[in-house]
Design a protein around this motif. Structure first.
Motif, mmCIF file in Angstrom:
data_model
loop_
_atom_site.group_PDB
_atom_site.id
_atom_site.type_symbol
_atom_site.label_atom_id
_atom_site.label_comp_id
_atom_site.label_asym_id
_atom_site.label_seq_id
_atom_site.Cartn_x
_atom_site.Cartn_y
_atom_site.Cartn_z
ATOM 1 N N THR A 48 -78.732 -9.610 18.790
ATOM 2 C CA THR A 48 -77.941 -9.602 17.576
ATOM 3 C C THR A 48 -76.542 -10.091 17.919
ATOM 4 O OG1 THR A 48 -79.239 -7.763 16.716
ATOM 5 C CG2 THR A 48 -77.131 -8.159 15.663
ATOM 6 N N SER A 49 -75.998 -10.887 16.992
ATOM 7 C CA SER A 49 -74.688 -11.491 17.218
ATOM 8 C C SER A 49 -73.853 -11.403 15.954
ATOM 9 C CB SER A 49 -74.875 -12.965 17.608
ATOM 10 O OG SER A 49 -73.632 -13.627 17.645
ATOM 11 N N THR A 50 -72.546 -11.388 16.132
ATOM 12 C CA THR A 50 -71.664 -11.466 14.975
ATOM 13 C C THR A 50 -71.609 -12.895 14.451
ATOM 14 O OG1 THR A 50 -69.761 -11.803 16.427
ATOM 15 C CG2 THR A 50 -70.214 -9.535 15.702
ATOM 16 N N ASP A 51 -72.002 -13.857 15.279
ATOM 17 C CA ASP A 51 -71.997 -15.268 14.872
ATOM 18 C C ASP A 51 -73.335 -15.623 14.242
ATOM 19 O OD1 ASP A 51 -72.041 -18.148 14.794
ATOM 20 O OD2 ASP A 51 -70.381 -18.098 16.210
ATOM 21 N N PRO A 52 -73.335 -16.131 13.025
ATOM 22 C CA PRO A 52 -74.593 -16.446 12.361
ATOM 23 C C PRO A 52 -75.207 -17.783 12.777
ATOM 24 C CG PRO A 52 -72.785 -16.938 10.902
ATOM 25 C CD PRO A 52 -72.184 -16.322 12.141
ATOM 26 N N GLU A 53 -74.450 -18.610 13.504
ATOM 27 C CA GLU A 53 -74.901 -19.965 13.823
ATOM 28 C C GLU A 53 -75.763 -20.016 15.087
ATOM 29 O OE1 GLU A 53 -74.670 -22.604 11.898
ATOM 30 O OE2 GLU A 53 -73.699 -21.265 10.454
ATOM 31 N N PRO A 54 -77.026 -20.429 14.976
ATOM 32 C CA PRO A 54 -77.881 -20.538 16.161
ATOM 33 C C PRO A 54 -77.302 -21.425 17.257
ATOM 34 C CG PRO A 54 -79.221 -20.652 14.184
ATOM 35 C CD PRO A 54 -77.780 -20.706 13.742
ATOM 36 N N ALA A 55 -76.661 -22.530 16.911
ATOM 37 C CA ALA A 55 -76.113 -23.433 17.924
ATOM 38 C C ALA A 55 -75.010 -22.757 18.739
ATOM 39 C CB ALA A 55 -75.587 -24.709 17.272
ATOM 40 N N THR A 56 -74.208 -21.931 18.096
ATOM 41 C CA THR A 56 -73.138 -21.220 18.802
ATOM 42 C C THR A 56 -73.724 -20.175 19.733
ATOM 43 O OG1 THR A 56 -71.714 -21.553 16.878
ATOM 44 C CG2 THR A 56 -70.994 -19.918 18.487
ATOM 45 N N VAL A 57 -74.745 -19.473 19.269
ATOM 46 C CA VAL A 57 -75.424 -18.481 20.112
ATOM 47 C C VAL A 57 -76.075 -19.186 21.303
ATOM 48 C CG1 VAL A 57 -77.276 -16.757 20.195
ATOM 49 C CG2 VAL A 57 -75.745 -16.867 18.202
ATOM 50 N N ALA A 58 -76.720 -20.327 21.059
ATOM 51 C CA ALA A 58 -77.360 -21.081 22.144
ATOM 52 C C ALA A 58 -76.326 -21.472 23.196
ATOM 53 C CB ALA A 58 -78.062 -22.321 21.589
#
Length: 185
Positions: A48-58
């Motif tokens: 789980t992340s506060t960032d909703p963007e998959p590219a940023t999480v990647a």
């Protein structure tokens, strides 16, 4: 907070890209991810992340791999809803043996050239009388491989000819795909 599935390419396979999952979970938690869980040793992470963007999480997971493990590998991330939609979109529901169905998760949809190569690979398979097949839905490529991936000429043709920035994505068998869906709840 948004839940994601992070799929790490080439982790703990064939003696290279060694990444201990317990250490990976700890380091991801230190970087602010929560509810970090892994499934088997081949780089399947639910977090789980506060960032909703998959590219940023990647990018953040790739940074951990590169900086903390010296293992530069592409990471493909799907948000929970997108991942579950990909499971539901399976164009081969008649395949009941998980080792006969593989899913290639991509950072971006295949471009026109990649789609043409995939179509050509399927055509070659058909010409030779084979039963292997492929279908693309968004940024997911589904491979029906009746004899498994280890003996698949289609899988070799598809992976050997990719020029995508994500290396053609990362492949999971249907059993792993379903297990990750279960972890998403």
């Amino acid at each position: 907070m948004r839940t994601h599935v992070a799929l790490l390419r080439g982790i703990n396979v064939g003696g290279s890209g060694k990444v201990p999952m317990a250490e990976l979970r700890r380091l991801l938690a230190e970087r602010g991810f929560t509810d970090v869980a892994t499934y088997i040793q081949s780089g399947n992470v639910v977090l789980t992340s506060t960032d909703p963007e998959p590219a940023t999480v990647a990018a953040a997971v790739e940074e951990v791999l590169r900086e903390d493990f010296a293992v530069p590998r592409p990471v493909v991330v799907f948000g929970r809803e997108e991942y579950l939609a990909a499971v539901e979109a399976n164009p081969f529901p008649q395949v009941t043996e998980p080792k006969q169905l593989h899913v290639v998760f991509r950072a971006a949809p295949p471009d026109d050239a990649e789609l043409a190569r995939l179509d050509a690979a399927v055509t070659i398979e058909r010409t030779k009388g084979g039963q292997e097949d492929a279908a693309v839905v968004g940024r997911v490529v589904y491979l029906h491989l009746p004899d498994g991936i280890g003996r698949s000429a289609l899988a070799v043709r598809v992976s050997a000819k990719t020029t995508a920035a994500d290396g053609g994505g990362t492949v999971r068998n249907w059993a792993t795909v379903r297990k990750l869906a279960e972890l998403l709840g």
